[in-house]
Scaffold this motif. Structure first.
Motif, mmCIF file in Angstrom:
data_model
loop_
_atom_site.group_PDB
_atom_site.id
_atom_site.type_symbol
_atom_site.label_atom_id
_atom_site.label_comp_id
_atom_site.label_asym_id
_atom_site.label_seq_id
_atom_site.Cartn_x
_atom_site.Cartn_y
_atom_site.Cartn_z
ATOM 1 N N SER A 1 19.836 -27.041 -2.262
ATOM 2 C CA SER A 1 20.669 -26.291 -1.307
ATOM 3 C C SER A 1 20.537 -24.778 -1.424
ATOM 4 O O SER A 1 21.092 -24.037 -0.606
ATOM 5 N N GLN B 1 18.965 -20.950 -1.396
ATOM 6 C CA GLN B 1 18.002 -20.055 -0.764
ATOM 7 C C GLN B 1 17.688 -18.946 -1.760
ATOM 8 O O GLN B 1 18.390 -18.788 -2.762
ATOM 9 N N ASN C 1 15.996 -26.199 3.108
ATOM 10 C CA ASN C 1 17.081 -25.303 2.680
ATOM 11 C C ASN C 1 17.603 -24.412 3.801
ATOM 12 O O ASN C 1 18.433 -23.542 3.565
ATOM 13 N N GLY C 2 17.131 -24.614 5.007
ATOM 14 C CA GLY C 2 17.642 -23.867 6.149
ATOM 15 C C GLY C 2 16.841 -22.638 6.505
ATOM 16 O O GLY C 2 16.986 -22.101 7.609
ATOM 17 N N SER D 1 13.280 -27.132 8.170
ATOM 18 C CA SER D 1 14.425 -27.974 7.820
ATOM 19 C C SER D 1 14.887 -28.711 9.072
ATOM 20 O O SER D 1 14.548 -28.307 10.194
ATOM 21 N N SER E 1 17.667 -28.451 10.454
ATOM 22 C CA SER E 1 18.470 -27.523 11.257
ATOM 23 C C SER E 1 17.645 -26.563 12.091
ATOM 24 O O SER E 1 18.130 -26.023 13.086
ATOM 25 N N ASN E 2 16.387 -26.320 11.696
ATOM 26 C CA ASN E 2 15.573 -25.373 12.466
ATOM 27 C C ASN E 2 14.275 -25.979 12.984
ATOM 28 O O ASN E 2 13.465 -25.268 13.574
ATOM 29 N N GLN F 1 29.118 -30.470 12.141
ATOM 30 C CA GLN F 1 29.183 -30.181 10.703
ATOM 31 C C GLN F 1 30.231 -31.079 10.046
ATOM 32 O O GLN F 1 31.389 -31.134 10.485
ATOM 33 N N ARG G 1 25.512 -24.995 4.232
ATOM 34 C CA ARG G 1 24.285 -25.663 4.653
ATOM 35 C C ARG G 1 24.599 -26.749 5.676
ATOM 36 O O ARG G 1 25.686 -27.339 5.660
ATOM 37 N N ALA G 2 23.654 -27.033 6.538
ATOM 38 C CA ALA G 2 23.802 -28.118 7.503
ATOM 39 C C ALA G 2 23.738 -29.455 6.770
ATOM 40 O O ALA G 2 22.967 -29.620 5.812
ATOM 41 N N ASP H 1 20.323 -30.960 6.530
ATOM 42 C CA ASP H 1 19.461 -30.256 5.574
ATOM 43 C C ASP H 1 19.706 -30.781 4.161
ATOM 44 O O ASP H 1 18.765 -30.998 3.388
#
Length: 343
Positions: A51, A53, A82-83, A87, A89-90, A190, A240-241, A244
């Motif tokens: 998790s 960054q 890790n976003g 990931s 989320s992206n 979320q 974090r999402a 992810d």
């Protein structure tokens, strides 16, 4: 290359994963500290943990820190999921069915290697240093690129995810997925309740029995146990999402340095490929990356230039390997790394 104010992106293009799937336009976020010398060999690779960054781990870097940017060129590659690096989320459309694939440590190290060799033109790595999931990546670096890695420090990590470790993660995952936002294999919003539940589960594993018995949380600025749990753990993963976190848990649970065509599942063969100087620093009271895992790996490091097992003498459990607010543990890590780099 896309440069930003805080980190850079290495676009690896379409990457075939160890699973055989192709990850379209895979991107690795990274940050560097210090300067690369003329020989291009004063490099320390410092992969991120679960998790985390790069901003969460760079506290360890400094002239008086564990890793010195005045002497070394330090690269933090952000682990996929890790976003920042690719990931869920992206990267919602990396596969035709929209599902995020399993990204293994082997996949992560393959892209990190390309970053260092193709873009940064690094020739040798003085040290790969990693904590937790970062330590597992360090092990992979040493086994997969023995000609390039001179030293490796595995802090509260292992060469593969032990069955007990995997079961611990099943509990973490179950708490997160119990949130009603988890539907059809992904989160539609979320998972607020799931994040809190996950934090409460994690709090019991990340720190030791002695930590709680001795009320060591008081030394961290908390007046009561509930205050510690609420402020340190209820929102620990909320940044974090949810998807992810699940992606990184999958990477962690499937972590095995030997799980590739080169080693064909043979851990002895994988660890025998390591020729670097190896320093294994488990937390003496770590519940899930237990010292016994590293102890069982030591006899398999038959070709390492040197191998040392040095548990961190701490009641802070797994957190002893990331001692932001634990001076004694931080000093222990700094002393060990300085000696390793002097070899």
């Amino acid at each position: 290359m896309i440069e930003t104010t805080d980190y850079a992106i290495f676009d690896a293009g379409d990457v075939q994963l160890t699973s055989g799937q192709v990850f379209r336009s895979m991107k690795l976020a990274y940050k560097t500290y210090g300067r690369l010398n003329a020989a291009r060999d004063n490099v320390i690779v410092y992969p991120t943990s679960f998790s985390a960054q790069h901003v969460d781990t760079e506290w360890l870097i400094g002239p008086d820190g564990v890793l010195d940017p005045e002497r070394y060129f330090i690269v933090i590659p952000n682990l996929f999921g890790n976003g920042l690096s690719s990931s869920p989320s992206n990267s919602p459309d990396v596969l035709s069915d929209g599902r995020y694939p399993l990204v293994s440590y082997h996949d992560a190290i393959a892209v990190q290697h390309r970053l260092l060799v193709e873009h940064l033109q690094v020739k040798q790595i003085a040290l790969v240093y990693g904590w937790s999931m970062g330590g597992m990546q360090a092990y992979h670096w040493a086994a997969l690129h023995p000609d390039m890695v001179e030293r490796v420090a595995v802090v509260c990590g292992s060469a593969r995810c032990a069955p007990f470790n995997r079961v611990f993660l099943e509990g973490v995952k179950a708490a997160l997925q119990a949130d009603p936002a988890f539907q059809n294999g992904r989160f539609v919003t979320q998972p607020t309740a799931g994040m809190r539940a996950m934090g409460r589960v994690y709090a019991g594993w990340a720190l030791s029995h002695a930590f709680y018995r001795e009320e060591a949380w008081r030394g961290l600025g908390f007046d009561a146990l509930e205050d510690f749990l609420t402020r340190s753990w209820d929102g620990a993963f909320a940044r974090r999402a949810g998807d992810d976190l699940l992606a990184q848990i999958a990477t962690w649970q499937n972590g095995d340095v030997s799980a590739c065509a080169r080693f064909d599942g043979d851990l002895s063969k994988a660890l025998a490929a390591i020729t670097a100087r190896v320093l294994l620093m488990p937390g003496a009271t770590d519940s899930y990356f237990q010292p016994s895992d590293n102890a069982s790996e030591m006899p398999l490091l038959v070709n390492a230039r040197s191998a040392e097992l040095s548990p961190i003498p701490s009641i802070y459990g797994h957190r002893a390997g990331n001692p932001i607010h634990i001076p004694a543990d931080r000093a222990f890590l700094r002393d060990k790394i300085q000696k390793l780099l002097a070899m």
